[in-house]
Write an enzyme that holds these catalytic residues in place. Structure first.
Site, PDB file in Angstrom:
ATOM      1  N   GLU A 139      99.713  43.706 131.911  1.00  0.00           N
ATOM      2  CA  GLU A 139      98.950  44.815 131.356  1.00  0.00           C
ATOM      3  C   GLU A 139      97.943  45.229 132.420  1.00  0.00           C
ATOM      4  O   GLU A 139      97.303  44.373 133.048  1.00  0.00           O
ATOM      5  CB  GLU A 139      98.246  44.411 130.062  1.00  0.00           C
ATOM      6  CG  GLU A 139      99.194  44.071 128.914  1.00  0.00           C
ATOM      7  CD  GLU A 139     100.090  45.228 128.503  1.00  0.00           C
ATOM      8  OE1 GLU A 139      99.634  46.387 128.583  1.00  0.00           O
ATOM      9  OE2 GLU A 139     101.241  44.966 128.105  1.00  0.00           O
TER      10      GLU A 139
ATOM     11  N   HIS B  58     102.111  45.546 123.689  1.00  0.00           N
ATOM     12  CA  HIS B  58     101.143  45.788 124.755  1.00  0.00           C
ATOM     13  C   HIS B  58     100.141  44.640 124.889  1.00  0.00           C
ATOM     14  O   HIS B  58      99.072  44.810 125.469  1.00  0.00           O
ATOM     15  CB  HIS B  58     100.428  47.129 124.587  1.00  0.00           C
ATOM     16  CG  HIS B  58     101.388  48.271 124.431  1.00  0.00           C
ATOM     17  ND1 HIS B  58     102.356  48.564 125.377  1.00  0.00           N
ATOM     18  CD2 HIS B  58     101.571  49.165 123.419  1.00  0.00           C
ATOM     19  CE1 HIS B  58     103.076  49.591 124.958  1.00  0.00           C
ATOM     20  NE2 HIS B  58     102.626  49.973 123.784  1.00  0.00           N
TER      21      HIS B  58
END
Length: 252
Positions: free
Chosen positions: A50, A206
């Site tokens: 990320e 995510h």
């Protein structure tokens, strides 16, 4: 007496040849059910990152997870060890607001327990090198969804951290987006997982750890499905079958 000794010697030579052939077959079968045999000496490691943007050179790496893989004695691929870190933005890095809004990460939150790029990658590389040695593999290879993105950020971070012993191949990857498009007709991770019969919780997406876990499960399913369908081990060509038949006849 002399003839008898010749016969014994001849039988001994044949037994040795058969023993060598048995060892060769055992080694071949062992390789077929091992990572080194299945992936041409590569050690696949599932990675997800990320980040605070799309530019690996300028934008911050904020989170990384890695899952190593192994094969059971029957050659079925499965997850092995998991390593996960929140990462401190490197000095001078760019934090793109839209990227932070997308992944929901607050880089300034002390509860993240973030570590430096060096500490995160040093530990991940240590686990990978240990696995490579145990599996007798030559090089690690990144498995990721849209793998070029994760590969570029990992390589840039390793370079910034001055880590010389990077176990990963400098450009080769296994991309589950491409593999899923071929096998499942889907390229989005969530849709590919659902098409493969897996559960995917979009509320956890995510997160590098969650996405790595799902990507690892997806990659294992794609590889194992190919095996179930008869695509692995590779079928011998007609020429190879003729060569093997001729070899067997010569040994009789």
């Amino acid at each position: 007496m002399f003839t008898s000794r010749l016969q014994v010697a001849a039988k001994f030579v044949i037994m040795c040849a058969e023993f060598d052939e048995d060892k060769k077959l055992m080694a071949e079968n062992s390789d077929i059910n091992a990572l080194k045999g299945r992936f041409r000496g590569f050690y696949p490691v599932v990675i997800d990152v990320e980040t605070a943007g799309f530019n690996a050179k300028t934008d911050a790496l904020l989170e990384i997870a890695a899952i190593t893989l192994k094969m059971d004695e029957d050659g079925w691929l499965e997850s092995d060890e998991t390593v996960h870190f929140h990462v401190e933005p490197f000095e001078g890095s760019i934090l793109v607001p839209e990227a932070l809004a997308f992944n929901g990460i607050d880089p300034t939150n002390p509860l993240r327990g973030a570590v430096s790029e060096y500490d995160a990658l040093h530990e991940i590389f240590k686990v990978i090198r240990k696995g490579m040695k145990e599996q007798n593999c030559n090089r690690a290879i990144i498995v990721a969804h849209n793998a070029n993105f994760d590969h570029s950020f990992l390589m840039a971070a390793a370079e910034r951290a001055g880590l010389k012993r990077n176990p990963f191949h400098p450009f080769a990857t296994f991309d589950t987006a491409a593999l899923s498009g071929l096998v499942l007709g889907q390229t989005v991770l969530a849709k590919a997982c659902i098409s493969a019969g897996m559960v995917f919780d979009s509320s956890q997406a995510h997160s590098a750890l969650y996405d790595t876990e799902r990507t690892a499960e997806l990659f294992c399913e794609l590889v194992n499905r190919w095996k179930r369908l008869g695509g692995w081990p590779l079928a011998m060509s007609a020429d190879e079958q003729e060569d093997e038949t001729a070899s067997e006849e010569n040994q009789r």
